[in-house]
Design an enzyme around this catalytic site. Structure first.
Site, mmCIF file in Angstrom:
data_model
loop_
_atom_site.group_PDB
_atom_site.id
_atom_site.type_symbol
_atom_site.label_atom_id
_atom_site.label_comp_id
_atom_site.label_asym_id
_atom_site.label_seq_id
_atom_site.Cartn_x
_atom_site.Cartn_y
_atom_site.Cartn_z
ATOM 1 N N ILE A 136 25.460 50.236 40.906
ATOM 2 C CA ILE A 136 25.432 51.652 40.503
ATOM 3 C C ILE A 136 24.884 51.790 39.087
ATOM 4 O O ILE A 136 24.136 52.711 38.775
ATOM 5 C CB ILE A 136 26.834 52.282 40.648
ATOM 6 C CG1 ILE A 136 27.307 52.098 42.093
ATOM 7 C CG2 ILE A 136 26.808 53.768 40.296
ATOM 8 C CD1 ILE A 136 28.756 52.341 42.343
ATOM 9 N N ASP A 138 30.386 40.085 27.687
ATOM 10 C CA ASP A 138 31.576 40.649 28.323
ATOM 11 C C ASP A 138 32.101 41.827 27.497
ATOM 12 O O ASP A 138 32.205 41.738 26.267
ATOM 13 C CB ASP A 138 32.626 39.514 28.372
ATOM 14 C CG ASP A 138 33.893 39.929 29.109
ATOM 15 O OD1 ASP A 138 34.653 39.035 29.523
ATOM 16 O OD2 ASP A 138 34.103 41.148 29.281
ATOM 17 N N SER A 192 37.411 55.901 41.561
ATOM 18 C CA SER A 192 37.198 55.708 43.003
ATOM 19 C C SER A 192 38.144 56.595 43.807
ATOM 20 O O SER A 192 39.272 56.862 43.392
ATOM 21 C CB SER A 192 37.454 54.235 43.345
ATOM 22 O OG SER A 192 37.536 54.053 44.744
ATOM 23 N N TYR A 231 43.103 46.433 42.722
ATOM 24 C CA TYR A 231 41.836 47.035 42.261
ATOM 25 C C TYR A 231 42.022 48.550 42.122
ATOM 26 O O TYR A 231 41.741 49.130 41.070
ATOM 27 C CB TYR A 231 40.696 46.744 43.252
ATOM 28 C CG TYR A 231 39.567 47.735 43.128
ATOM 29 C CD1 TYR A 231 39.457 48.801 44.032
ATOM 30 C CD2 TYR A 231 38.658 47.649 42.086
ATOM 31 C CE1 TYR A 231 38.463 49.738 43.888
ATOM 32 C CE2 TYR A 231 37.652 48.591 41.943
ATOM 33 C CZ TYR A 231 37.567 49.635 42.847
ATOM 34 O OH TYR A 231 36.575 50.581 42.697
ATOM 35 N N LYS A 237 42.177 51.364 38.684
ATOM 36 C CA LYS A 237 41.448 52.632 38.511
ATOM 37 C C LYS A 237 42.424 53.744 38.117
ATOM 38 O O LYS A 237 42.162 54.546 37.236
ATOM 39 C CB LYS A 237 40.700 53.009 39.794
ATOM 40 C CG LYS A 237 39.535 52.105 40.128
ATOM 41 C CD LYS A 237 38.509 52.094 38.998
ATOM 42 C CE LYS A 237 37.330 51.177 39.299
ATOM 43 N NZ LYS A 237 36.400 51.107 38.155
ATOM 44 N N TYR A 247 34.316 57.993 43.008
ATOM 45 C CA TYR A 247 33.263 57.758 43.998
ATOM 46 C C TYR A 247 33.854 57.686 45.393
ATOM 47 O O TYR A 247 34.945 57.134 45.572
ATOM 48 C CB TYR A 247 32.591 56.403 43.803
ATOM 49 C CG TYR A 247 32.066 56.078 42.452
ATOM 50 C CD1 TYR A 247 31.773 54.768 42.137
ATOM 51 C CD2 TYR A 247 31.855 57.046 41.469
ATOM 52 C CE1 TYR A 247 31.275 54.415 40.901
ATOM 53 C CE2 TYR A 247 31.365 56.709 40.224
ATOM 54 C CZ TYR A 247 31.083 55.389 39.948
ATOM 55 O OH TYR A 247 30.595 55.044 38.724
ATOM 56 N N ASN A 301 31.888 56.513 49.143
ATOM 57 C CA ASN A 301 31.322 55.209 49.491
ATOM 58 C C ASN A 301 29.845 55.110 49.138
ATOM 59 O O ASN A 301 29.005 55.623 49.882
ATOM 60 C CB ASN A 301 31.555 54.929 50.980
ATOM 61 C CG ASN A 301 33.004 54.599 51.246
ATOM 62 O OD1 ASN A 301 33.909 55.402 50.952
ATOM 63 N ND2 ASN A 301 33.256 53.413 51.753
ATOM 64 N N ASN A 350 31.747 45.092 52.346
ATOM 65 C CA ASN A 350 31.464 46.493 52.658
ATOM 66 C C ASN A 350 30.569 46.619 53.893
ATOM 67 O O ASN A 350 29.752 45.748 54.191
ATOM 68 C CB ASN A 350 30.799 47.184 51.451
ATOM 69 C CG ASN A 350 31.745 47.305 50.262
ATOM 70 O OD1 ASN A 350 31.347 47.064 49.147
ATOM 71 N ND2 ASN A 350 32.995 47.672 50.508
ATOM 72 N N ARG A 409 34.307 57.771 56.693
ATOM 73 C CA ARG A 409 34.099 57.690 55.250
ATOM 74 C C ARG A 409 33.017 58.671 54.817
ATOM 75 O O ARG A 409 32.211 59.113 55.647
ATOM 76 C CB ARG A 409 33.638 56.271 54.859
ATOM 77 C CG ARG A 409 34.681 55.178 55.078
ATOM 78 C CD ARG A 409 35.822 55.265 54.111
ATOM 79 N NE ARG A 409 36.773 54.173 54.262
ATOM 80 C CZ ARG A 409 37.749 54.148 55.159
ATOM 81 N NH1 ARG A 409 37.917 55.173 55.985
ATOM 82 N NH2 ARG A 409 38.582 53.118 55.215
ATOM 83 N N ARG A 463 41.414 46.408 59.973
ATOM 84 C CA ARG A 463 41.497 45.682 58.701
ATOM 85 C C ARG A 463 42.686 46.232 57.934
ATOM 86 O O ARG A 463 42.745 47.451 57.676
ATOM 87 C CB ARG A 463 40.210 45.874 57.907
ATOM 88 C CG ARG A 463 40.180 45.165 56.566
ATOM 89 C CD ARG A 463 38.802 45.224 55.916
ATOM 90 N NE ARG A 463 38.454 46.591 55.519
ATOM 91 C CZ ARG A 463 37.357 46.879 54.802
ATOM 92 N NH1 ARG A 463 36.489 45.935 54.467
ATOM 93 N NH2 ARG A 463 37.104 48.127 54.455
ATOM 94 N N ASP A 518 43.079 49.579 55.403
ATOM 95 C CA ASP A 518 42.026 50.592 55.584
ATOM 96 C C ASP A 518 42.627 51.990 55.700
ATOM 97 O O ASP A 518 43.580 52.195 56.450
ATOM 98 C CB ASP A 518 41.226 50.309 56.871
ATOM 99 C CG ASP A 518 39.937 49.565 56.586
ATOM 100 O OD1 ASP A 518 39.513 49.543 55.414
ATOM 101 O OD2 ASP A 518 39.366 48.997 57.512
#
Ligand code: WQD
Length: 341
Positions: free
Chosen positions: A13, A59, A125, A150, A154, A178, A180, A200, A232, A295, A298
């Site tokens: 991105i 970094d 996200s 993760y 956020k 965001y 997807n 993904n 999605r 999964r 999900d």
């Protein structure tokens, strides 16, 4: 030209946002440690824009490097992408994710404060919503317990921005949530570069189409959706890039302190099978897939309410699922050394 620092600017991105920044008359400056990106992305930017993008290898947690970048460049703002983002890996290595994703924002905020840089766009996200009770999901929807470390990083980073602004620090910040991201720049000079086996959907689809993967596994077709597969909101990465440019420009007129957050999606949901069908249409190739078990973790269905970003930032997604899959496929062909033309 006003300079905008893009952390993680060689990433998927970030690199597309660099193109959109050039198109809007900004000068992007990149910092990237290339842990989840390649230097070829910076070469790709040159092919698209004809310009050498200043790029610092390192970094964002490196206080001295960040200080050097801010000393050497009079920055109008920062767009912060740099973070680890593999949902599955984050459940295996939570400390790695909390340390990197949170500390890099803290170092950035301290450096911005020290150098008097006030404008920040943060990469968040829709994962912060979990499985929303109502759809399309609005920004006023309360965030839920994150499905992964993760996702939790956020949420925590959003809280840090909110608290920093409440402290009356000189900060004007926007978090972009965001949905997807898929697709690639139409030139096929930059695109998504998943490391190893893609987790993904779309990169796995294009790699299957290119014969790199034997077949796609659809993770469950017994959900409460039109065809049983998850829904999605797939947004073209160039639309997403444009949203960042709108956000950083909007902040320039906002007196600090200011904080707000916006969904960035198309406002439309598509199922996994619809993605497969559309891919077959744009590529002209049947896709080999089997249906496997669900999964874990999900979300069944999520897509964005985009009223707020449409009206406040004057941004609307322009590209369709078909456009995005066509650009993803052309990028994959370019990677595999073929071209669709
Ligand atoms: C989409 C759909 C899968 C692969 C994640 C993160 C999110 C953001 C985007 C970082 C789901 C199905 C997938 C496959 C499949 N990441 N699928 N077979 O999970 O919505 O979002 O990536 O910012 O934070 O959570 O995206 O592309 O992994 O999955 O059937 O081989 O495709 O079950 O329904 P997801 P995804």
């Amino acid at each position: 030209m006003e300079k905008i620092l893009i952390t993680g600017g060689a990433g998927y991105i970030g690199s597309h946002t660099a193109v959109a920044l050039y198109e809007a008359g900004y000068q992007p400056i990149i910092i990237d440690d290339f842990s989840n990106s390649e230097k070829s992305a910076v070469d790709g930017l040159k092919k698209i824009t004809g310009k050498e993008t200043p790029c610092y290898e390192g970094d964002c947690n490196d206080v001295f490097l960040m200080d050097k970048i801010f000393t050497e460049n009079q920055l109008s703002g920062v767009i912060h992408f740099a973070a680890f983002k593999a949902v599955g890996e984050s459940t295996q290595l939570p400390v790695k994710y909390y340390k990197n994703n949170i500390n890099s924002l803290l170092v950035l905020l301290e450096t911005m404060e020290k150098h008097g840089v006030e404008n920040l766009v943060f990469s968040s996200s829709c994962t912060v919503y979990g499985q929303p009770d109502q759809l399309p999901v609005k920004e006023s929807t309360p965030r839920k317990d994150a499905e992964s470390p993760y996702g939790n990083t956020k949420k925590i980073c959003e809280d840090i921005l909110s608290d920093q602004v409440k402290s009356k620090a000189r900060l004007s910040a926007i978090a972009l949530r965001y949905f997807n991201p898929i697709g690639a720049h139409a030139s096929s000079h930059i695109g998504e570069l998943p490391i190893g086996v893609p987790s993904n959907l779309v990169p796995f689809v294009t790699q299957t189409g290119a014969g790199i993967r034997k077949e796609l596994t659809v993770f469950g077709n017994d959900y409460d959706t039109p065809d049983g597969t998850c829904v999605r909101d797939y947004i073209h990465v160039m639309d997403l890039a444009e949203a960042h440019v709108r956000a950083i420009t909007y902040l320039k007129d906002k007196k600090s302190p200011f904080y707000d957050w916006f969904n960035v999606g198309t406002g439309k949901g598509n199922t996994v099978l619809e993605v497969i069908e559309t891919f077959e249409k744009v590529s002209g190739k049947p896709l080999t897939y089997t249906v496997g078990p669900r999964r874990p973790g999900d979300v069944v269905k999520v897509w964005a309410d985009t009223e707020k970003i449409n009206h406040e930032l004057g941004w609307t997604a322009r590209f369709s699922l078909e456009d995005a899959l066509r650009d993803s496929w052309n990028w994959q062909l370019n990677l595999s050394g073929n071209s669709s033309s």
